[in-house]
Write an enzyme that holds these catalytic residues in place. Structure first.
Site, PDB file in Angstrom:
ATOM      1  N   ASN A   7       0.864  -1.180   0.000  1.00 26.31           N
ATOM      2  CA  ASN A   7       0.000   0.000   0.000  1.00 26.31           C
ATOM      3  C   ASN A   7       0.898   1.227   0.000  1.00 26.31           C
ATOM      4  O   ASN A   7       1.477   1.579   1.025  1.00 26.31           O
ATOM      5  CB  ASN A   7      -0.891  -0.042   1.263  1.00 26.31           C
ATOM      6  CG  ASN A   7      -1.682   1.240   1.459  1.00 26.31           C
ATOM      7  OD1 ASN A   7      -1.789   2.062   0.543  1.00 26.31           O
ATOM      8  ND2 ASN A   7      -2.243   1.415   2.648  1.00 26.31           N
ATOM      9  N   LYS A   9       0.126   4.284  -0.308  1.00 29.43           N
ATOM     10  CA  LYS A   9      -0.505   5.502   0.240  1.00 29.43           C
ATOM     11  C   LYS A   9      -0.204   6.671  -0.719  1.00 29.43           C
ATOM     12  O   LYS A   9      -0.101   6.454  -1.917  1.00 29.43           O
ATOM     13  CB  LYS A   9      -0.034   5.746   1.674  1.00 29.43           C
ATOM     14  CG  LYS A   9      -0.197   4.489   2.542  1.00 29.43           C
ATOM     15  CD  LYS A   9       0.086   4.710   3.994  1.00 29.43           C
ATOM     16  CE  LYS A   9      -0.101   3.372   4.729  1.00 29.43           C
ATOM     17  NZ  LYS A   9       0.076   3.500   6.178  1.00 29.43           N
ATOM     18  N   HIS A  94      -9.366   1.202   5.200  1.00 25.10           N
ATOM     19  CA  HIS A  94      -8.074   1.420   5.871  1.00 25.10           C
ATOM     20  C   HIS A  94      -8.283   2.422   7.019  1.00 25.10           C
ATOM     21  O   HIS A  94      -9.071   3.350   6.893  1.00 25.10           O
ATOM     22  CB  HIS A  94      -7.043   1.946   4.869  1.00 25.10           C
ATOM     23  CG  HIS A  94      -5.657   1.955   5.435  1.00 25.10           C
ATOM     24  ND1 HIS A  94      -5.218   2.928   6.302  1.00 25.10           N
ATOM     25  CD2 HIS A  94      -4.632   1.088   5.290  1.00 25.10           C
ATOM     26  CE1 HIS A  94      -3.968   2.653   6.648  1.00 25.10           C
ATOM     27  NE2 HIS A  94      -3.588   1.544   6.053  1.00 25.10           N
ATOM     28  N   GLU A  96      -6.644   4.830   7.959  1.00 24.37           N
ATOM     29  CA  GLU A  96      -6.406   6.228   7.594  1.00 24.37           C
ATOM     30  C   GLU A  96      -7.629   6.826   6.894  1.00 24.37           C
ATOM     31  O   GLU A  96      -7.878   8.027   6.973  1.00 24.37           O
ATOM     32  CB  GLU A  96      -5.147   6.336   6.721  1.00 24.37           C
ATOM     33  CG  GLU A  96      -3.892   6.134   7.561  1.00 24.37           C
ATOM     34  CD  GLU A  96      -2.690   5.614   6.806  1.00 24.37           C
ATOM     35  OE1 GLU A  96      -2.671   5.655   5.563  1.00 24.37           O
ATOM     36  OE2 GLU A  96      -1.746   5.142   7.478  1.00 24.37           O
ATOM     37  N   GLU A 164      -5.104  -4.837  10.887  1.00 29.26           N
ATOM     38  CA  GLU A 164      -4.069  -3.817  11.048  1.00 29.26           C
ATOM     39  C   GLU A 164      -4.321  -3.025  12.330  1.00 29.26           C
ATOM     40  O   GLU A 164      -5.100  -2.059  12.317  1.00 29.26           O
ATOM     41  CB  GLU A 164      -4.094  -2.846   9.862  1.00 29.26           C
ATOM     42  CG  GLU A 164      -3.797  -3.478   8.529  1.00 29.26           C
ATOM     43  CD  GLU A 164      -3.252  -2.453   7.549  1.00 29.26           C
ATOM     44  OE1 GLU A 164      -2.147  -2.655   7.065  1.00 29.26           O
ATOM     45  OE2 GLU A 164      -3.919  -1.434   7.313  1.00 29.26           O
ATOM     46  N   GLY A 170       2.950   2.123  10.847  1.00 21.50           N
ATOM     47  CA  GLY A 170       3.989   3.144  10.731  1.00 21.50           C
ATOM     48  C   GLY A 170       4.752   3.410  12.017  1.00 21.50           C
ATOM     49  O   GLY A 170       5.514   4.368  12.104  1.00 21.50           O
ATOM     50  N   SER A 201       3.688  -2.228  10.329  1.00 20.13           N
ATOM     51  CA  SER A 201       5.137  -2.329  10.564  1.00 20.13           C
ATOM     52  C   SER A 201       5.746  -3.654  10.118  1.00 20.13           C
ATOM     53  O   SER A 201       6.658  -4.182  10.763  1.00 20.13           O
ATOM     54  CB  SER A 201       5.472  -2.042  12.040  1.00 20.13           C
ATOM     55  OG  SER A 201       5.128  -0.700  12.351  1.00 20.13           O
ATOM     56  N   GLY A 222       2.908  -1.148   4.268  1.00 20.82           N
ATOM     57  CA  GLY A 222       2.918   0.276   3.929  1.00 20.82           C
ATOM     58  C   GLY A 222       4.317   0.741   3.612  1.00 20.82           C
ATOM     59  O   GLY A 222       4.839   0.523   2.512  1.00 20.82           O
TER      60      GLY A 222
HETATM   61  P1  PGA Z   1       3.078   0.274   7.625  1.00 25.04           P
HETATM   62  O1  PGA Z   1       1.585   0.532   7.107  1.00 25.04           O
HETATM   63  O2  PGA Z   1       3.558  -1.006   6.996  1.00 25.04           O
HETATM   64  O3  PGA Z   1       3.854   1.471   7.171  1.00 25.04           O
HETATM   65  O4  PGA Z   1       3.004   0.159   9.118  1.00 25.04           O
HETATM   66  C1  PGA Z   1       0.700  -0.538   6.933  1.00 25.04           C
HETATM   67  C2  PGA Z   1      -0.611  -0.006   6.374  1.00 25.04           C
HETATM   68  O5  PGA Z   1      -1.051   1.082   6.743  1.00 25.04           O
HETATM   69  O6  PGA Z   1      -1.249  -0.699   5.563  1.00 25.04           O
END
Ligand code: PGA
Length: 244
Positions: A7, A9, A94, A96, A164, A170, A201, A222
């Site tokens: 992803n 983003k 997601h 976000e 998640e 992140g 992560s 991510g």
């Molecule tokens: P990350 O994000 O791997 O940067 O923690 C995962 C995601 O939001 O799908």
């Protein structure tokens, strides 16, 4: 099948996106037959991405879609448009989007339904905020969110789930293997046969360990999907772990 989904983003300017797509296509070509590699770049690059990665086995996904196929929804993108741009998958719900755009479980479910109508497989994201985890309610929270976000009467082959935890995204922090196994077990019991990905992560250094946890059907990545060597390392871990 083990899924490795990147992803991106809102990352990846045109030139960098092209180079990363070429590297991901090579890594997907080198992956084992039981590994499905998907990247979800910003929507503006999808059409170009489809021609860059052809004829590799790398698949494309959108990062979100609207619940309607067409209409007066400024700035939104519909599932049929993603399909026409070359997508096979779309991420919906997601955290976000839920936090930054106020998306509710009902809206996420409507988006998942729209995705399926358009011939896409939605990757339906769920995950608890830190307070729910701290209070020992992560399992109940995630299960309730998933039940409200997944459309009814689906065949398990029509969708994927992604667990998640919000606090793991992140942050460099991940739940313990036992915590991941517990949540994945609950989701598997509620949605038998549907792949359940872990996200938050994931890096090349922890991917194998996470993929070995019972009930983990893949990873949603991510930050580590933005560097070819990192993402390639995760794909290699999935290939090493996947049954042949
Ligand atoms: P990350 O994000 O791997 O940067 O923690 C995962 C995601 O939001 O799908």
């Amino acid at each position: 099948m083990t899924y490795v989904v990147g992803n991106w983003k809102m990352h990846g300017r045109r030139q960098a996106a092209g180079a990363l797509l070429r590297a991901c296509a090579d890594a997907a070509s080198a992956a084992g037959p039981e590994v499905e590699v998907v990247v979800c770049p910003p929507a503006v690059w999808l059409t170009e991405a489809a021609s860059i990665i052809a004829p590799s086995p790398l698949k494309l996904g959108g990062q979100d879609c609207h619940a309607q196929a067409e209409g007066a929804f400024t700035g939104d993108i519909s599932a049929p448009m993603l399909r026409e741009a070359g997508c096979d998958f779309v991420i919906v719900g997601h955290s976000e989007r839920r936090a930054g755009h106020g998306e509710t479980d009902a809206q996420v479910r409507a988006k998942a339904e729209a995705a399926i109508r358009a011939g896409l497989r939605p990757i339906i994201c769920v995950g608890e905020p830190p307070a729910e985890r701290a209070a020992g309610r992560a399992g109940a929270f995630v299960l309730a969110q998933a039940k409200a976000s997944v459309p009814e009467r689906l065949d398990a082959s029509q969708f994927l789930l992604a667990y998640e935890p919000i606090w793991a995204i992140g942050s460099g922090r991940t739940p313990s293997a036992a915590e991941i196994e517990e949540i994945h077990g609950r989701l598997a019991a509620a949605f038998p046969g549907a792949p359940v990905l872990y996200g938050g992560s994931v890096k090349k250094t922890n991917a194998l360990e996470i993929l070995k946890i019972p009930g983990v059907g893949g990873v949603l990545v991510g930050g580590a999907s933005l560097a070819a060597a990192e993402f390639g390392g995760i794909i290699a871990a999935a290939s090493a772990q996947a049954p042949v």
